[in-house]
Design an enzyme around this catalytic site. Structure first.
Site, PDB file in Angstrom:
ATOM      1  N   TYR A  52       0.837  -1.220   0.000  1.00 51.03           N
ATOM      2  CA  TYR A  52       0.000   0.000   0.000  1.00 51.03           C
ATOM      3  C   TYR A  52       0.865   1.261   0.000  1.00 51.03           C
ATOM      4  O   TYR A  52       0.472   2.292  -0.549  1.00 51.03           O
ATOM      5  CB  TYR A  52      -0.999  -0.043   1.161  1.00 51.03           C
ATOM      6  CG  TYR A  52      -2.133  -0.999   0.842  1.00 51.03           C
ATOM      7  CD1 TYR A  52      -2.096  -2.329   1.258  1.00 51.03           C
ATOM      8  CD2 TYR A  52      -3.189  -0.592   0.033  1.00 51.03           C
ATOM      9  CE1 TYR A  52      -3.103  -3.219   0.900  1.00 51.03           C
ATOM     10  CE2 TYR A  52      -4.198  -1.474  -0.330  1.00 51.03           C
ATOM     11  CZ  TYR A  52      -4.148  -2.786   0.097  1.00 51.03           C
ATOM     12  OH  TYR A  52      -5.141  -3.671  -0.270  1.00 51.03           O
ATOM     13  N   ASN A  91     -12.873   2.883  -6.236  1.00 51.37           N
ATOM     14  CA  ASN A  91     -11.457   3.249  -6.206  1.00 51.37           C
ATOM     15  C   ASN A  91     -11.075   3.840  -4.850  1.00 51.37           C
ATOM     16  O   ASN A  91     -11.882   4.504  -4.200  1.00 51.37           O
ATOM     17  CB  ASN A  91     -11.138   4.257  -7.317  1.00 51.37           C
ATOM     18  CG  ASN A  91     -11.469   3.697  -8.696  1.00 51.37           C
ATOM     19  OD1 ASN A  91     -11.569   2.487  -8.868  1.00 51.37           O
ATOM     20  ND2 ASN A  91     -11.688   4.574  -9.663  1.00 51.37           N
ATOM     21  N   HIS A 108     -14.936   1.287  -1.053  1.00 46.88           N
ATOM     22  CA  HIS A 108     -13.807   0.403  -0.708  1.00 46.88           C
ATOM     23  C   HIS A 108     -12.754   1.131   0.104  1.00 46.88           C
ATOM     24  O   HIS A 108     -11.623   0.661   0.211  1.00 46.88           O
ATOM     25  CB  HIS A 108     -13.187  -0.181  -1.991  1.00 46.88           C
ATOM     26  CG  HIS A 108     -14.077  -1.192  -2.651  1.00 46.88           C
ATOM     27  ND1 HIS A 108     -13.864  -1.653  -3.923  1.00 46.88           N
ATOM     28  CD2 HIS A 108     -15.197  -1.819  -2.203  1.00 46.88           C
ATOM     29  CE1 HIS A 108     -14.813  -2.529  -4.231  1.00 46.88           C
ATOM     30  NE2 HIS A 108     -15.638  -2.639  -3.217  1.00 46.88           N
ATOM     31  N   CYS A 116      -6.917   3.186  12.856  1.00 41.09           N
ATOM     32  CA  CYS A 116      -6.264   2.549  14.001  1.00 41.09           C
ATOM     33  C   CYS A 116      -7.094   1.362  14.484  1.00 41.09           C
ATOM     34  O   CYS A 116      -8.292   1.508  14.762  1.00 41.09           O
ATOM     35  CB  CYS A 116      -6.108   3.561  15.148  1.00 41.09           C
ATOM     36  SG  CYS A 116      -5.363   2.847  16.622  1.00 41.09           S
ATOM     37  N   CYS A 119      -8.065   2.132  18.372  1.00 36.88           N
ATOM     38  CA  CYS A 119      -9.097   3.120  18.778  1.00 36.88           C
ATOM     39  C   CYS A 119     -10.077   3.441  17.672  1.00 36.88           C
ATOM     40  O   CYS A 119     -10.982   4.261  17.852  1.00 36.88           O
ATOM     41  CB  CYS A 119      -8.416   4.406  19.269  1.00 36.88           C
ATOM     42  SG  CYS A 119      -7.681   5.392  17.944  1.00 36.88           S
ATOM     43  N   THR A 176     -15.421  -0.334 -14.861  1.00 33.59           N
ATOM     44  CA  THR A 176     -15.410  -1.441 -13.908  1.00 33.59           C
ATOM     45  C   THR A 176     -15.749  -2.746 -14.624  1.00 33.59           C
ATOM     46  O   THR A 176     -16.575  -2.780 -15.522  1.00 33.59           O
ATOM     47  CB  THR A 176     -16.385  -1.204 -12.731  1.00 33.59           C
ATOM     48  OG1 THR A 176     -16.301  -2.296 -11.817  1.00 33.59           O
ATOM     49  CG2 THR A 176     -17.811  -0.994 -13.189  1.00 33.59           C
ATOM     50  N   ASN A 201     -17.108   1.962 -20.799  1.00 36.59           N
ATOM     51  CA  ASN A 201     -15.969   1.118 -20.461  1.00 36.59           C
ATOM     52  C   ASN A 201     -15.057   0.932 -21.671  1.00 36.59           C
ATOM     53  O   ASN A 201     -15.462   1.196 -22.806  1.00 36.59           O
ATOM     54  CB  ASN A 201     -16.486  -0.245 -19.962  1.00 36.59           C
ATOM     55  CG  ASN A 201     -15.539  -0.916 -18.989  1.00 36.59           C
ATOM     56  OD1 ASN A 201     -15.128  -0.327 -18.005  1.00 36.59           O
ATOM     57  ND2 ASN A 201     -15.153  -2.162 -19.310  1.00 36.59           N
ATOM     58  N   ALA A 219     -11.900   5.932 -21.071  1.00 34.90           N
ATOM     59  CA  ALA A 219     -12.767   6.805 -20.259  1.00 34.90           C
ATOM     60  C   ALA A 219     -12.502   8.280 -20.543  1.00 34.90           C
ATOM     61  O   ALA A 219     -13.433   9.094 -20.584  1.00 34.90           O
ATOM     62  CB  ALA A 219     -12.538   6.505 -18.775  1.00 34.90           C
TER      63      ALA A 219
HETATM   64  N1  APR Z   1     -11.022   3.521 -19.869  1.00 35.05           N
HETATM   65  C1  APR Z   1     -12.160   2.875 -19.522  1.00 35.05           C
HETATM   66  N2  APR Z   1     -12.190   1.618 -19.010  1.00 35.05           N
HETATM   67  C2  APR Z   1     -10.996   1.010 -18.850  1.00 35.05           C
HETATM   68  C3  APR Z   1      -9.766   1.621 -19.189  1.00 35.05           C
HETATM   69  C4  APR Z   1      -9.818   2.930 -19.720  1.00 35.05           C
HETATM   70  N3  APR Z   1      -8.703   3.593 -20.072  1.00 35.05           N
HETATM   71  N4  APR Z   1      -8.765   0.734 -18.921  1.00 35.05           N
HETATM   72  C5  APR Z   1      -9.358  -0.374 -18.411  1.00 35.05           C
HETATM   73  N5  APR Z   1     -10.698  -0.218 -18.380  1.00 35.05           N
HETATM   74  C6  APR Z   1     -11.718  -1.156 -17.906  1.00 35.05           C
HETATM   75  C7  APR Z   1     -11.358  -2.611 -18.117  1.00 35.05           C
HETATM   76  O1  APR Z   1     -11.814  -3.042 -19.392  1.00 35.05           O
HETATM   77  C8  APR Z   1     -12.137  -3.273 -16.977  1.00 35.05           C
HETATM   78  O2  APR Z   1     -13.454  -3.611 -17.393  1.00 35.05           O
HETATM   79  O3  APR Z   1     -11.828  -0.975 -16.516  1.00 35.05           O
HETATM   80  C9  APR Z   1     -12.219  -2.201 -15.897  1.00 35.05           C
HETATM   81  C10 APR Z   1     -11.292  -2.468 -14.728  1.00 35.05           C
HETATM   82  O4  APR Z   1     -11.734  -3.647 -14.099  1.00 35.05           O
HETATM   83  P1  APR Z   1     -10.959  -4.138 -12.786  1.00 35.05           P
HETATM   84  O5  APR Z   1      -9.485  -4.100 -13.047  1.00 35.05           O
HETATM   85  O6  APR Z   1     -11.603  -5.414 -12.369  1.00 35.05           O
HETATM   86  O7  APR Z   1     -11.238  -2.995 -11.726  1.00 35.05           O
HETATM   87  P2  APR Z   1     -12.577  -2.802 -10.869  1.00 35.05           P
HETATM   88  O8  APR Z   1     -13.781  -3.230 -11.640  1.00 35.05           O
HETATM   89  O9  APR Z   1     -12.549  -1.407 -10.353  1.00 35.05           O
HETATM   90  O10 APR Z   1     -12.345  -3.815  -9.640  1.00 35.05           O
HETATM   91  C11 APR Z   1     -13.318  -3.785  -8.613  1.00 35.05           C
HETATM   92  O11 APR Z   1     -11.911  -5.267  -7.319  1.00 35.05           O
HETATM   93  O12 APR Z   1      -9.868  -5.911  -6.490  1.00 35.05           O
HETATM   94  C12 APR Z   1     -11.031  -5.219  -6.196  1.00 35.05           C
HETATM   95  O13 APR Z   1     -11.110  -3.521  -4.616  1.00 35.05           O
HETATM   96  C13 APR Z   1     -10.724  -3.788  -5.921  1.00 35.05           C
HETATM   97  O14 APR Z   1     -12.153  -1.892  -6.285  1.00 35.05           O
HETATM   98  C14 APR Z   1     -11.581  -3.027  -6.914  1.00 35.05           C
HETATM   99  C15 APR Z   1     -12.630  -4.036  -7.307  1.00 35.05           C
END
Ligand code: APR
Length: 232
Positions: A52, A91, A108, A116, A119, A176, A201, A219
């Protein structure tokens, strides 16, 4: 008009923060079971802190992209017309806030905050964390963890999120993969409430079939184009 937007790692991809499940994603290079679970932290806190700390340093060097900026403008435009934008993000970065979004719900958690275990105090945090760092509130050392939701833990603000989902006229998922619940279930919840759904997406997500409308591409291109239409 009340719009519910759910963002994922894809909205921050063009800011250099990487995604999780793309071929070069974080979970292709690191094992989430060793780095993003309470058990992993209990077993090996130094390794989890290092992971992290690396992500926090990357975030401090990142800037919002056109998609973040467009969503901040949309929040303002909708509020001016008596509507609302409920921005729920998976995110843990603060790029939506850096772009000017005023109300961001981090289901998330947040990388730039620490919690902490002794506390429960949550504090803004931009430095590295170690197993010796003392809590600014209770002063106990070695009890601080990243204020992020790990696998197996409950996401935050779920009541607020489902309330907003019930009041929305439009549900939009941005960047996502639709592979992690409960966020991946929001589109089905929207459909059950008779709400129109749209996916923005890079490519069709696991949930693509559940969306009434979709626009595919980076995006930074697709989101400003879509918000311009909504604002018009
Ligand atoms: N523009 C738009 N979409 C994009 C881009 C971009 N430049 N690059 C990648 N993507 C898309 C991918 O095609 C995919 O569908 O973003 C998505 C990312 O998916 P993940 O990597 O699975 O991320 P996310 O969906 O946010 O994951 C959800 O999983 O591990 C946990 O806590 C973590 O919050 C996260 C959660």
């Amino acid at each position: 008009m009340n719009v519910f937007v759910l963002t994922g790692a894809g909205v921050s991809a063009e800011s250099g923060l990487g995604t999780f499940r793309d071929k070069d994603g974080l979970w292709a290079r690191f094992d989430p079971m060793k780095l993003a679970t309470p058990e992993a932290f209990a077993r090996d806190p130094r390794t989890v802190h290092a992971f992290y700390n690396m992500r926090r340093r990357n975030l401090l060097a990142a800037t919002p992209n056109e998609a973040h900026q467009a969503l901040a403008r949309l929040e303002h435009a909708l509020a001016e017309r008596g509507g609302s934008l409920f921005l729920c993000t998976q995110n843990i970065d603060d790029l939506h806030e850096q772009a000017g979004s005023r109300h961001v719900v981090h289901m998330h958690g947040e990388l730039l905050k620490t919690r902490c275990i002794a506390c429960d105090a949550v504090t803004g945090w931009r430095e590295d964390l170690t197993v010796d760092t003392a809590c600014p509130h209770c002063r106990r050392a070695g009890r601080l963890r990243p204020h992020v939701v790990w696998f197996g833990e409950m996401p935050l603000f779920m009541d607020e999120i489902y309330g907003a989902l019930g009041r929305a006229d439009l549900f939009v998922a941005i960047g996502t993969s639709g592979s992690v619940y409960p966020a991946a279930g929001f589109v089905a919840e929207a459909r059950a409430n008779g709400i129109r759904t749209c996916e923005l997406n890079l490519e069709p997500s696991d949930n693509a079939a559940l969306f009434d409308d979709a626009r595919y591409g980076p995006a930074g291109v697709v989101v400003p184009a879509w918000t311009a239409i909504v604002m018009a």
